[in-house]
Design a protein around this motif. Structure first.
Motif, mmCIF file in Angstrom:
data_model
loop_
_atom_site.group_PDB
_atom_site.id
_atom_site.type_symbol
_atom_site.label_atom_id
_atom_site.label_comp_id
_atom_site.label_asym_id
_atom_site.label_seq_id
_atom_site.Cartn_x
_atom_site.Cartn_y
_atom_site.Cartn_z
ATOM 1 N N SER A 116 40.504 59.644 42.662
ATOM 2 C CA SER A 116 39.465 58.668 42.349
ATOM 3 C C SER A 116 38.574 59.259 41.264
ATOM 4 O O SER A 116 38.024 60.362 41.421
ATOM 5 C CB SER A 116 38.624 58.358 43.583
ATOM 6 O OG SER A 116 37.557 57.488 43.255
ATOM 7 N N PHE A 117 38.447 58.506 40.140
ATOM 8 C CA PHE A 117 37.656 58.985 38.999
ATOM 9 C C PHE A 117 36.882 57.801 38.431
ATOM 10 O O PHE A 117 37.474 56.799 38.025
ATOM 11 C CB PHE A 117 38.594 59.592 37.948
ATOM 12 C CG PHE A 117 37.905 60.203 36.786
ATOM 13 C CD1 PHE A 117 36.937 61.188 36.953
ATOM 14 C CD2 PHE A 117 38.215 59.800 35.486
ATOM 15 C CE1 PHE A 117 36.310 61.757 35.874
ATOM 16 C CE2 PHE A 117 37.579 60.377 34.397
ATOM 17 C CZ PHE A 117 36.634 61.360 34.587
ATOM 18 N N TYR A 118 35.549 57.909 38.413
ATOM 19 C CA TYR A 118 34.702 56.790 37.985
ATOM 20 C C TYR A 118 35.022 55.539 38.803
ATOM 21 O O TYR A 118 35.097 54.418 38.272
ATOM 22 C CB TYR A 118 34.898 56.497 36.492
ATOM 23 C CG TYR A 118 34.186 57.464 35.586
ATOM 24 C CD1 TYR A 118 32.798 57.449 35.451
ATOM 25 C CD2 TYR A 118 34.927 58.393 34.846
ATOM 26 C CE1 TYR A 118 32.165 58.340 34.615
ATOM 27 C CE2 TYR A 118 34.297 59.282 34.003
ATOM 28 C CZ TYR A 118 32.916 59.263 33.885
ATOM 29 O OH TYR A 118 32.277 60.147 33.051
ATOM 30 N N SER A 119 35.223 55.727 40.097
ATOM 31 C CA SER A 119 35.579 54.619 40.998
ATOM 32 C C SER A 119 36.882 53.951 40.600
ATOM 33 O O SER A 119 37.156 52.801 40.965
ATOM 34 C CB SER A 119 34.461 53.550 41.040
ATOM 35 O OG SER A 119 33.262 54.130 41.526
ATOM 36 N N LEU A 120 37.696 54.643 39.828
ATOM 37 C CA LEU A 120 38.991 54.150 39.379
ATOM 38 C C LEU A 120 40.078 54.914 40.135
ATOM 39 O O LEU A 120 40.143 56.142 40.060
ATOM 40 C CB LEU A 120 39.124 54.344 37.866
ATOM 41 C CG LEU A 120 40.374 53.793 37.210
ATOM 42 C CD1 LEU A 120 40.380 52.252 37.278
ATOM 43 C CD2 LEU A 120 40.455 54.241 35.748
ATOM 44 N N ALA A 121 40.928 54.193 40.863
ATOM 45 C CA ALA A 121 42.001 54.836 41.619
ATOM 46 C C ALA A 121 43.156 55.169 40.703
ATOM 47 O O ALA A 121 43.554 54.358 39.856
ATOM 48 C CB ALA A 121 42.451 53.920 42.750
ATOM 49 N N ILE B 81 32.394 62.522 39.644
ATOM 50 C CA ILE B 81 33.153 63.325 40.613
ATOM 51 C C ILE B 81 34.579 62.794 40.681
ATOM 52 O O ILE B 81 34.807 61.584 40.833
ATOM 53 C CB ILE B 81 32.492 63.268 41.997
ATOM 54 C CG1 ILE B 81 31.091 63.881 41.936
ATOM 55 C CG2 ILE B 81 33.348 64.009 43.016
ATOM 56 C CD1 ILE B 81 30.353 63.793 43.265
ATOM 57 N N LEU B 82 35.533 63.670 40.548
ATOM 58 C CA LEU B 82 36.943 63.326 40.715
ATOM 59 C C LEU B 82 37.410 64.009 42.002
ATOM 60 O O LEU B 82 37.313 65.235 42.132
ATOM 61 C CB LEU B 82 37.767 63.800 39.523
ATOM 62 C CG LEU B 82 39.232 63.338 39.487
ATOM 63 C CD1 LEU B 82 39.686 63.196 38.037
ATOM 64 C CD2 LEU B 82 40.155 64.291 40.221
ATOM 65 N N TRP B 83 37.929 63.239 42.900
ATOM 66 C CA TRP B 83 38.371 63.812 44.170
ATOM 67 C C TRP B 83 39.582 63.038 44.677
ATOM 68 O O TRP B 83 39.849 61.903 44.250
ATOM 69 C CB TRP B 83 37.258 63.754 45.218
ATOM 70 C CG TRP B 83 36.856 62.339 45.588
ATOM 71 C CD1 TRP B 83 35.971 61.534 44.941
ATOM 72 C CD2 TRP B 83 37.395 61.591 46.679
ATOM 73 N NE1 TRP B 83 35.890 60.310 45.548
ATOM 74 C CE2 TRP B 83 36.740 60.323 46.634
ATOM 75 C CE3 TRP B 83 38.312 61.845 47.686
ATOM 76 C CZ2 TRP B 83 37.032 59.302 47.549
ATOM 77 C CZ3 TRP B 83 38.589 60.845 48.610
ATOM 78 C CH2 TRP B 83 37.939 59.595 48.529
#
Length: 239
Positions: A111-116, A227-229
């Motif tokens: 998940s990066f910038y609320s982008l899956a 945050i990328l997680w």
């Protein structure tokens, strides 16, 4: 005259009779004495009765360490050296002291910038085991797409410390991440660099002495402008 003749005859007959009686005795007296025979053997002494078996001697007390000379060297015979200790095991099953490497491949969700972002990950690690701790230097790549179909790529380099819990392995690491996502309006890519940490847990599915085929799950958290997680799972081989 006749009486004289008769008396003389009587005398001769008596003399003859006496001579006949004395002749054997004279003959025996004139025989040489017999030769002396071998001396009679003395009787052998009788075997003395067997002596009673002596009781076993009591063990002597331990004399203690031998005296030492002025230079510290012991006198007398050297003491018995202690038995060598058993060789130290190399470690728990599946561990190998020295150099080793790992290969893995699997799937990941980020998940990066609320982008899956969905895709596949692959990587390799090299390092070594010291007692019950393994140190790895790892590199991982990721190729996937966003939920809108945009291509995404990631590259991560990290340093990982790992220990064991039976057939399980627990590890944590820190590293740097580079992310590139292709823009929808142009052919250029949106890139970002991040730094973060990760934690993983693996299980040896097929232990092969010092090697193993394992299944691993990992969670990473990286910090950039956002945050990328996300979690990932992989199947790997450890040598």
């Amino acid at each position: 005259m006749r009486r004289r003749i008769r008396s003389s005859r009587r005398r001769w007959s008596v003399a003859t009779a006496l001579a006949g009686l004395l002749a054997p005795a004279l003959a025996i007296a004139q025989e040489p004495p017999p030769a002396p025979g071998p001396p009679a053997s003395a009787p052998l002494p009788s075997t003395p009765p067997a002596a009673a078996e002596a009781p076993p001697e009591a063990p002597l007390p331990y004399p203690g360490p031998p005296p030492r000379a002025h230079d510290g060297a012991p006198h007398g015979p050297p003491l018995q050296a202690p038995a060598p200790e058993a060789s130290r095991p190399e470690g728990p099953r599946g561990w190998k002291r020295g150099f080793g490497f790992k290969l893995h491949a699997g799937g990941s969700w980020q998940s990066f910038y609320s982008l899956a972002i969905y895709g596949g990950s692959f990587g390799a690690a090299a390092g070594g085991t010291l007692d019950h701790v393994a140190l790895w230097g790892a590199f991982e790549g990721f190729v996937g797409v966003t939920e809108f179909g945009l291509p995404a790529r990631m590259a991560r380099s990290s340093f990982v410390v790992e220990t064991h819990l039976g057939d399980f392995r627990l590890g944590a690491g820190t590293g740097l991440l580079l992310v590139a996502v292709t823009r929808a309006t142009s052919t250029s890519s949106m890139t970002a660099a991040a730094a973060g940490f990760s934690a993983h847990l693996s299980y040896d599915l097929v232990p092969l002495e010092q090697h193993a085929v394992y299944l691993a799950a990992r969670m990473n958290v990286d910090f950039s402008s956002a945050i990328l997680w996300g979690p990932s799972g992989s199947l790997g081989f450890r040598y």
